[in-house]
Design an enzyme around this catalytic site. Structure first.
Site, short mmCIF file in Angstrom:
data_model
loop_
_atom_site.label_atom_id
_atom_site.label_comp_id
_atom_site.label_asym_id
_atom_site.label_seq_id
_atom_site.Cartn_x
_atom_site.Cartn_y
_atom_site.Cartn_z
N HIS A 199 1.88 4.18 -3.08
CA HIS A 199 1.83 5.64 -2.96
C HIS A 199 3.16 6.26 -3.39
O HIS A 199 3.21 7.22 -4.17
CB HIS A 199 1.54 6.05 -1.51
N HIS A 203 0.84 -1.20 0.00
CA HIS A 203 0.00 0.00 0.00
C HIS A 203 0.87 1.26 0.00
O HIS A 203 0.69 2.15 -0.84
CB HIS A 203 -0.90 -0.01 1.24
N GLU A 204 1.81 1.32 0.93
CA GLU A 204 2.65 2.52 1.02
C GLU A 204 3.65 2.60 -0.13
O GLU A 204 3.95 3.69 -0.62
CB GLU A 204 3.38 2.53 2.38
#
Length: 218
Positions: A30, A26-27
């Site tokens: 980003h 997820h990170e």
């Protein structure tokens, strides 16, 4: 001890591995999309990596096991470096939840691939148990992070979708984001805000993907 945990002791290893993968991707998503749009802030801080150590927040991770909710370390993003700030902002915000959607779909593909090949019959119970939690938690993170509450990705998407003169007003709410988030999650208000959405959207999404991959891979 188990009464103080959000998951059973049997589920803890599966949840721990899933969160390590889910939060990391997820990170990383980003950071990667921000970098592709011209912002190297996350890269310069060592966040453009799939090493979980750089993304997991100790307190946020621990709270998931105790309270059932938590967080990873937010990826730093500097909109100043984006050539098209609104488009880049939306894409960066969407990237995180989409990574969890793709991971959930990967879980279905692996499971029904095993079922379709006949290999599932000889597998230990731990495999389907892990894949079930892996799918459920990743799809939960996908839906949850798209909720329009600060500091979630859904709120940031709305910030970039609204007219420019409204964005500063929405940005003011970010300073209260953590407090709003906690109130909505741990107070009875969650029965009127977060839970109705999750209790309707999440089962529909899981069921729809399950039927799709069942028909496709078996």
């Amino acid at each position: 001890m188990e009464q103080f945990l959000a998951f059973s002791l049997k589920e803890i290893p599966y949840v721990a591995i899933t969160l390590m993968i889910a939060f990391t991707f997820h990170e990383f998503a980003h950071a990667y999309v921000a970098y592709r749009f011209g912002d190297s802030t996350a890269k310069n801080q060592g966040r453009l990596t799939l090493n979980p150590i750089h993304h997991l927040d100790p307190i946020g991770t621990l709270l998931i096991f105790i309270a059932g909710f938590g967080w990873a370390r937010p990826v730093p993003v500097n909109r100043f470096f984006f050539k098209k700030p609104r488009l880049a902002g939306i894409m960066v915000s969407v990237a995180g939840p989409v990574s969890n959607l793709l991971l959930g779909m990967l879980g279905f593909i692996i499971w029904y691939g095993l079922v379709g090949s006949g290999l599932s019959a000889g597998l230990p119970e731990a495999v389907p148990n892990f894949l079930d939690i892996f799918i459920q938690l990743n799809l939960l993170l996908f839906v949850f992070n798209l909720l329009p509450f600060p500091p979630l990705d859904g709120f940031r998407i709305i910030e970039d979708l609204v007219p420019a003169h409204i964005r500063p007003k929405l940005t003011q709410f970010e300073q209260y984001g953590a407090l709003i988030f906690i109130i909505l999650v741990i107070t009875p208000l969650d029965q009127y805000t977060i839970h109705p959405i999750l209790n309707n959207v999440l089962p529909t999404l899981v069921g729809g993907l399950n039927d799709f991959f069942y028909q496709l891979l078996t």
